[in-house]
Write a protein that holds these residues in place. Structure first.
Motif, PDB file in Angstrom:
ATOM      1  N   ALA A  60       0.837  -1.197   0.000  1.00  8.85           N
ATOM      2  CA  ALA A  60       0.000   0.000   0.000  1.00  8.85           C
ATOM      3  C   ALA A  60       0.875   1.251   0.000  1.00  8.85           C
ATOM      4  O   ALA A  60       1.795   1.382   0.813  1.00  8.85           O
ATOM      5  N   GLY A  61       0.613   2.144  -0.944  1.00 11.89           N
ATOM      6  CA  GLY A  61       1.336   3.408  -1.012  1.00 11.89           C
ATOM      7  C   GLY A  61       2.668   3.359  -1.726  1.00 11.89           C
ATOM      8  O   GLY A  61       3.311   4.398  -1.904  1.00 11.89           O
ATOM      9  N   CYS A  62       3.108   2.180  -2.149  1.00  9.51           N
ATOM     10  CA  CYS A  62       4.403   2.072  -2.843  1.00  9.51           C
ATOM     11  C   CYS A  62       4.223   2.469  -4.302  1.00  9.51           C
ATOM     12  O   CYS A  62       3.384   1.892  -5.019  1.00  9.51           O
ATOM     13  N   ARG A  63       5.007   3.425  -4.761  1.00  9.61           N
ATOM     14  CA  ARG A  63       4.901   3.882  -6.140  1.00  9.61           C
ATOM     15  C   ARG A  63       5.513   2.900  -7.122  1.00  9.61           C
ATOM     16  O   ARG A  63       5.380   3.059  -8.342  1.00  9.61           O
ATOM     17  N   PHE A  64       6.194   1.862  -6.624  1.00  7.33           N
ATOM     18  CA  PHE A  64       6.912   0.927  -7.478  1.00  7.33           C
ATOM     19  C   PHE A  64       6.296  -0.471  -7.442  1.00  7.33           C
ATOM     20  O   PHE A  64       6.913  -1.433  -7.894  1.00  7.33           O
TER      21      PHE A  64
END
Length: 716
Positions: A60-64
């Motif tokens: 959750a929230g990881c741009r990658f």
């Protein structure tokens, strides 16, 4: 949100659908390159496969898009907390042709890195596509350095961003799909090899199938949601089958016999390197998993070779990719004696039993496993057309050379007259059949003078983002290539005034300098070829075509756009508008007939008009005009008007006044030479070159660059 056209509703295109499904089962196959004419639903099929991919769990929230079960330890957004996963659909990311390097790999803020010591990184499209699909439409029109970055990331499963010693790495594993129209230009063989599979698609010629394509497309356009709902059950079944094949894939065994078959096939087609063997092995394994089997069989190896080898086999320049299926079957036939007999007690093995052939329920004719009804926004696949056999000049001993010299001598007395009649029927008629080109050779590099700023290539000097550093300047927009020495030199005098104490350097925006680099650009090489009766002697025209073919091959290797103008009879014709497809130019050249008068002025004026239009379309791409002629001008004379020679000279001076860099290939031969091509070169301020001097191994002294000659004597 737009409803995607259902994959299971696509009509025909069996090879493309199978290649996409195999990559969905095993992304390690390495992606798909789809080659085909416009309007064959290449993009529709690619977008449809993305909707079938299983959902992915991400932090959750990881741009990658890190996997919560195995997060990337080098993720720029890490370290990640445990139990923070969430499910989302697999993404399909499109890379536009005009994308910049920063948009592809991401942008690193050099200013903040230097002044604040912070790694401020904005992810690019490679990060967005991680664990999804990266789709590149018109991949052949993408700049070479972007293709290199893209394919390197696909091969390594990671993207690296380096800016003056500051680096960021993140995972980038995706299903890579590229589409291209070969008429608009080819990819370099080195880049072709980096795509796992390749498929040729063409519009179906079957009336019923075309009707079904139109019917389904119209139904989809009228009610996308309703159309998708009618195919929802087939889509769900296909999605489940992909998931089942993925789960089965680790248990598929690739026996020694299958490995030997793969090695024999790759060696038999003389492919370079070992990538072909590895990709074929992975594809055969995916085919077995797709057929719900745990062993790789001969039909899997054959099917894998048909997808993985056509673009890797050795072929002559301008030959289209393809594979000789008879030769493939012959290589595999040597292993038939060791083929184990099928076990009659084994029974069927799921939806794809051993009896399923390529047209069975689970074969490429119906990858969805259900009854095939034909399809949507697409068309059936067809084998690529065989390359036409080049015509061969007559091999009668010495007759052509003698006739050629006699023709040149006869023309020394005037503008054509009897000579034209001797070579055809005179006037604008008298057409001779096309003759084949002589064998191509390596040519000298002909450059446009000065320093350009066009698209990256390998011909003329240009300012570029890649190349040797030649200086520094203040940044124009976002800083991407820091010139460290110049930046330090600009900041150093102000350190005391800025109150610096201790080590380090206080850098401000005004101190930053970006590197100015010089590399090579691709040019627009416009060929103006004399196809009149004075060029019609078979041995001479064969040599001329061979020389132009050699220049075309050189243009292909240097990433140029090319155009072809021919003039004969009463007018000039734009045989090939400027394009990146050098193959198309070679085909037009091979079929070029000769005969009739020589409207040299019309050819030059047509070239001027084409260059004017192209200058409006792409101002940064500089042209190189290559005029292939013996210099004669023999069009019909106009009462009270200028002679053909005077009109040609006036047109040449107009081109010279436009600043067009030119070269004149002098095709005059025989013991009597009039020097007309040299006179034309003086009017054009061009470099005159004989056919022999074009060769890179010629012992004749020849300037390498095309210079805009200001001194007429120097051009002579």
């Amino acid at each position: 949100m737009t409803t995607t056209y259902p994959f299971s509703a696509i009509v025909g295109m069996d090879g493309l659908r199978l290649a996409l499904l195999l990559n969905a089962v095993s992304p390690a196959v390495g992606g798909v390159l789809v080659r085909g004419e416009k309007g064959t639903a290449k993009s529709t099929a690619v977008r449809a496969i993305a909707a079938l991919l299983p959902a992915v769990d991400v932090v959750a929230g990881c741009r990658f898009s890190c996997d919560p079960a195995a997060p990337d330890p080098s993720c720029p957004d890490g370290p990640h907390e445990p139990d923070t996963g969430e499910a989302r659909p697999a993404r399909m990311v499109e890379l536009p042709v005009g994308a910049s390097e920063d948009r592809l790999v991401g942008a690193l803020d050099i200013e903040r890195a230097l002044s604040d010591g912070v790694k401020a990184f904005e992810p690019g499209l490679l990060a967005d596509a991680h664990r999804g699909v990266l789709y590149v439409d018109e991949v052949n029109l993408l700049h070479d350095h972007l293709i290199d970055l893209l394919l390197d990331a696909a091969a390594m499963g990671a993207s690296y961003v380096e800016r003056e010693g500051v680096s960021v790495r993140h995972a980038a594993r995706f299903l890579l799909v590229g589409t291209m129209n070969p008429e608009e230009g080819e990819l370099r063989p080195q880049l072709l090899d980096r795509f796992g599979l390749t498929v040729e698609v063409a519009a179906s010629r079957d009336t019923d199938e075309r009707v079904e394509v139109v019917r389904r497309r119209l139904a989809y356009d009228e009610d996308p949601e309703g159309f998708a709902a009618r195919w929802a059950a087939d889509e769900a079944a296909l999605r489940e089958r992909i998931a089942a094949a993925r789960a089965l894939l680790p248990r598929v065994g690739l026996g020694d016999r299958a490995l030997r078959q793969i090695a024999a096939v790759c060696a038999g087609f003389e492919v370079d390197g070992m990538r072909a063997d590895i990709v074929t092995a992975r594809t055969a394994t995916a085919l077995a998993a797709w057929a719900d089997r745990t062993d790789v069989r001969t039909e899997d190896v054959r099917g894998a070779a048909l997808l993985s080898l056509p673009h890797r086999r050795r072929r002559a320049p301008f030959d289209a990719p393809g594979l000789d299926e008879d030769k493939l079957d012959e290589i595999l036939r040597q292993f038939e004696e060791d083929e184990p007999e099928p076990d009659p007690d084994a029974g069927p093995e799921g939806p794809d039993s051993p009896d399923d052939g390529p047209d069975g329920p689970g074969g490429p004719e119906n990858p969805g496993g259900g009854p095939q009804e034909g399809a949507g926004d697409g068309a059936g696949e067809q084998a690529p057309p065989a390359a036409p056999e080049p015509s061969v000049p007559d091999q009668r001993t010495g007759e052509h050379e003698t006739a050629d010299r006699e023709t040149d001598s006869a023309r020394a007395d005037g503008d054509g007259g009897a000579g034209e009649s001797a070579e055809g029927t005179g006037g604008s008629g008298g057409e001779r059949a096309a003759v084949g080109a002589a064998a191509p050779f390596r040519t000298r590099r002909l450059d446009v003078p000065g320093l350009g700023e066009g698209a990256a290539g390998r011909r003329s000097r240009a300012r570029s983002a890649h190349g040797r550093t030649t200086g520094a300047r203040r940044p124009r927009g976002t800083l991407s290539a820091l010139h460290l020495t110049a930046t330090v030199r600009a900041a150093a005098p102000h350190q005391r005034a800025r109150g610096r104490r201790g080590p380090g350097l206080l850098v401000r925006r005004d101190d930053l300098r970006e590197a100015v680099r010089e590399g090579r650009e691709g040019n627009l090489v416009l060929f103006v070829v004399d196809a009149s009766g004075s060029m019609a002697a078979r041995t001479r025209m064969s040599a001329i075509k061979g020389a132009v073919l050699s220049l075309l091959l050189d243009a292909y290797q240097r990433r140029d756009k090319v155009g072809l103008i021919t003039f004969r009879g009463a007018d000039a014709e734009l045989a090939l508008p400027p394009t990146s497809s050098v193959d198309a130019a070679a085909v037009r050249l091979e079929r070029l007939p000769t005969g009739g008068r020589t409207p040299l002025a019309a050819g030059l004026l047509k070239a001027r008009e084409v260059l004017r239009v192209e200058r409006l379309r792409d101002p940064s791409r500089r042209p190189l005009l290559v005029v292939v002629t013996d210099g004669r001008a023999t069009e019909a004379k106009r009462a009270g008007g200028p002679t053909p020679v005077e009109r040609a000279g006036r047109a040449a001076r107009m081109l010279a006044g436009d600043g067009v860099a030119s070269v004149v290939v002098d095709c005059e031969s025989g013991p009597v030479r009039l020097g007309l091509a040299g006179a034309l070169a003086r009017e054009l301020r061009a470099t005159p070159v004989t056919l022999d001097e074009l060769r890179a191994d010629s012992v004749t002294a020849l300037v390498r660059d095309v210079r805009t000659v200001s001194n007429p004597r120097r051009a002579a």
